[in-house]
Design an enzyme around this catalytic site. Structure first.
Site, PDB file in Angstrom:
ATOM      1  N   TYR A  24      -1.689   5.877  15.444  1.00 22.60           N
ATOM      2  CA  TYR A  24      -2.368   7.340  14.938  1.00 22.60           C
ATOM      3  C   TYR A  24      -2.417   8.889  15.407  1.00 22.60           C
ATOM      4  CZ  TYR A  24      -3.000   3.138  10.957  1.00 22.60           C
ATOM      5  OH  TYR A  24      -2.516   2.688  10.501  1.00 22.60           O
ATOM      6  N   ASN A  76      -4.853  10.418   1.453  1.00 24.52           N
ATOM      7  CA  ASN A  76      -4.260   9.126   2.458  1.00 24.52           C
ATOM      8  C   ASN A  76      -4.972   7.828   1.989  1.00 24.52           C
ATOM      9  OD1 ASN A  76      -3.575   7.233   4.233  1.00 24.52           O
ATOM     10  ND2 ASN A  76      -3.744   8.568   5.949  1.00 24.52           N
ATOM     11  N   HIS A  82      -1.947   0.015   0.216  1.00 26.68           N
ATOM     12  CA  HIS A  82      -1.509  -1.086  -0.669  1.00 26.68           C
ATOM     13  C   HIS A  82      -1.815  -2.152  -1.430  1.00 26.68           C
ATOM     14  CE1 HIS A  82       0.256   0.523   3.145  1.00 26.68           C
ATOM     15  NE2 HIS A  82      -0.809   0.624   3.528  1.00 26.68           N
ATOM     16  N   ASP A  89      -5.213   4.212 -10.900  1.00 30.43           N
ATOM     17  CA  ASP A  89      -5.495   3.903 -12.364  1.00 30.43           C
ATOM     18  C   ASP A  89      -6.447   5.819 -12.191  1.00 30.43           C
ATOM     19  OD1 ASP A  89      -4.479   2.287 -13.612  1.00 30.43           O
ATOM     20  OD2 ASP A  89      -6.648   0.797 -13.171  1.00 30.43           O
ATOM     21  N   HIS A 102       0.510   9.519   4.975  1.00 32.77           N
ATOM     22  CA  HIS A 102       0.777   8.397   5.912  1.00 32.77           C
ATOM     23  C   HIS A 102       0.951   9.518   7.123  1.00 32.77           C
ATOM     24  CE1 HIS A 102       0.260   5.720   2.808  1.00 32.77           C
ATOM     25  NE2 HIS A 102       0.719   6.378   2.496  1.00 32.77           N
ATOM     26  N   SER A 104       1.383   7.595   9.901  1.00 31.44           N
ATOM     27  CA  SER A 104       2.932   6.617  10.545  1.00 31.44           C
ATOM     28  C   SER A 104       3.444   7.266   9.545  1.00 31.44           C
ATOM     29  CB  SER A 104       1.697   5.796  10.935  1.00 31.44           C
ATOM     30  OG  SER A 104       1.266   4.634   9.633  1.00 31.44           O
ATOM     31  N   ARG A 113       3.100  -2.789   4.414  1.00 29.81           N
ATOM     32  CA  ARG A 113       2.649  -1.316   4.282  1.00 29.81           C
ATOM     33  C   ARG A 113       3.873  -0.482   3.009  1.00 29.81           C
ATOM     34  NH1 ARG A 113      -1.469  -0.621   8.131  1.00 29.81           N
ATOM     35  NH2 ARG A 113      -1.648  -1.780   9.651  1.00 29.81           N
TER      36      ARG A 113
HETATM   37  C1  DQA Z   1      -2.162   5.022   6.747  1.00 33.76           C
HETATM   38  C2  DQA Z   1      -1.251   3.404   6.476  1.00 33.76           C
HETATM   39  C3  DQA Z   1      -1.882   2.762   6.628  1.00 33.76           C
HETATM   40  O1  DQA Z   1      -0.971   1.221   6.701  1.00 33.76           O
HETATM   41  C4  DQA Z   1      -2.911   2.238   7.434  1.00 33.76           C
HETATM   42  O2  DQA Z   1      -4.013   0.962   6.794  1.00 33.76           O
HETATM   43  C5  DQA Z   1      -3.950   3.251   7.521  1.00 33.76           C
HETATM   44  C6  DQA Z   1      -3.526   4.393   8.086  1.00 33.76           C
HETATM   45  C7  DQA Z   1      -1.067   6.258   7.963  1.00 33.76           C
HETATM   46  O3  DQA Z   1      -1.705   6.779   8.434  1.00 33.76           O
HETATM   47  O4  DQA Z   1      -0.259   5.869   8.651  1.00 33.76           O
HETATM   48  O5  DQA Z   1      -4.747   2.572   7.637  1.00 33.76           O
HETATM   49  O6  DQA Z   1      -2.581   5.471   5.361  1.00 33.76           O
END
Ligand code: DQA
Length: 149
Positions: A24, A76, A82, A89, A102, A104, A113
């Site tokens: 991150y 985000n 997931h 909703d 996201h 990542s 993911r």
């Molecule tokens: C995330 C990716 C998600 O899978 C993960 O649970 C996160 C961060 C991202 O910003 O890459 O907490 O949303």
């Protein structure tokens, strides 16, 4: 709030900078907020920037964005991406464009993911650019808002 966008961040994003920095990055949530504000300002938009570890609070903020007639929403949902039908909703009830971000590249990680509930209603999805993805998302959202005005 025709000129206001909401930028919502889900669980554990308060730990940005120290949480799995190899995934991150080293930028903190405060750095991210500054980036979002600076980017939005360039496009004449104000930002409601929030982070919560609680699903219900995130849903309340999505409903707030709707009630306040925000121009758009960047989210985000972190781990809730997931799992959360309830966040899906709430977002589905929004008329304004929703952009999913996201940090990542979620497609290059664990298989769980790869499924995002939110992607079904998102107008666009940005992932894998680090926190710069938020700047890209806000820039894209600003263009959408302008075109659809
Ligand atoms: C995330 C990716 C998600 O899978 C993960 O649970 C996160 C961060 C991202 O910003 O890459 O907490 O949303």
């Amino acid at each position: 709030m025709a000129n206001t966008i909401y930028v919502l961040n889900g669980p554990n994003l308060n730990l940005l900078g120290s949480r799995e920095p190899e995934i991150y990055g080293r930028a903190t949530l405060a750095d991210l907020e500054r980036l979002c504000r600076a980017t939005a300002e360039r496009h004449g938009l104000a930002v409601e920037f929030r982070q919560s570890n609680h699903e219900g609070e995130i849903i309340d903020w999505i409903q707030e964005a709707r009630a306040e007639e925000a121009a758009g929403l960047v989210i985000n949902p972190a781990g809730y991406t997931h799992t959360s039908v309830a966040i899906l909703d709430a977002l589905a009830a929004m008329e304004a464009p929703v952009i999913e971000v996201h940090i990542s590249n979620v497609h290059a990680r664990e298989s769980f993911r790869r499924r995002s509930y939110v992607s079904q209603i998102a107008r666009a999805v940005v992932c894998g650019f680090g926190i710069d993805g938020y700047a890209l998302a806000i820039t894209g959202l600003a263009a959408m808002i302008k075109t659809e005005d």
